[in-house]
Enzyme design. Sequence first.
Site, PDB file in Angstrom:
ATOM      1  N   SER A  13      22.458  50.176  35.506  1.00  0.00           N
ATOM      2  CA  SER A  13      22.684  48.903  34.824  1.00  0.00           C
ATOM      3  C   SER A  13      22.385  49.114  33.350  1.00  0.00           C
ATOM      4  O   SER A  13      21.737  50.075  32.969  1.00  0.00           O
ATOM      5  CB  SER A  13      21.762  47.816  35.387  1.00  0.00           C
ATOM      6  OG  SER A  13      20.410  48.110  35.085  1.00  0.00           O
ATOM      7  N   THR A  14      22.840  48.208  32.517  1.00  0.00           N
ATOM      8  CA  THR A  14      22.610  48.343  31.083  1.00  0.00           C
ATOM      9  C   THR A  14      21.117  48.380  30.772  1.00  0.00           C
ATOM     10  O   THR A  14      20.655  49.153  29.936  1.00  0.00           O
ATOM     11  CB  THR A  14      23.277  47.176  30.329  1.00  0.00           C
ATOM     12  OG1 THR A  14      24.675  47.166  30.640  1.00  0.00           O
ATOM     13  CG2 THR A  14      23.103  47.330  28.831  1.00  0.00           C
TER      14      THR A  14
END
Length: 232
Positions: A13-14
């Site tokens: 995920s970011t």
Amino acid sequence: MKPARAVAYVRVSTAEQTSEGVSLDGQEERLRAYFTLQGLELVEQIREAGVSASKPLAERPGGKRLLELVGGRWVQHLVALKRDRLFRDAEDALRQTKAWDRAGVALHRVDVGGQAVNTATAMGRFFLSMTAAFAELKRSLIAERTQATLSRKKADRKAYAPTPYGFDRDGEVLVENPAEQRVLMMVRTWCAQGWSLPRIAEELNRRRIPAKKGRRWHASTVRYTPKNDLYG
């Protein structure tokens, strides 16, 4: 011997990329070493960047491709670094892995406390079941603690959300609302007379008596009223 065709799946995920230093390249490097060690043939490498594990596999672009490969019997092994690369929780993992197991597809997790585990073995399946069982136990304990806290608040007339019908919130304390308490008395009387929940809701709406926050009454709203132990 069953074919050893496999698909590898990596995801970040970011937030993980920026705060935890988790990288797709780092995951792939460890998976390549595992493929070599196990003698698996890599059919496809799926990379998923900036996608949260809370999103189901079928709703992720890479996850959808993975399911196509598995569903089409193109691969017999699925390899990921950890469970949380694929699933949002242990229950989700157990449910999906059982379906893959029936289809003859083994899930390999390369890093489970420093050890590799796969569902092609009895021990791997047992470990996954135990993980899901512990996750369910944790959820149950949290639910019990939440219910105990709510019961204490009701017993002490402490405020909780949402504010129940018949009461208003004064800071952290619930105080009786006289008008709503009279309505509760009517509802209890009608229940004692054998009225159905839809009939009670219809009568309250006919009399233009609003539920909390001016809403209309429904059978589900009425059902909650006599069951809430706050009313004694």
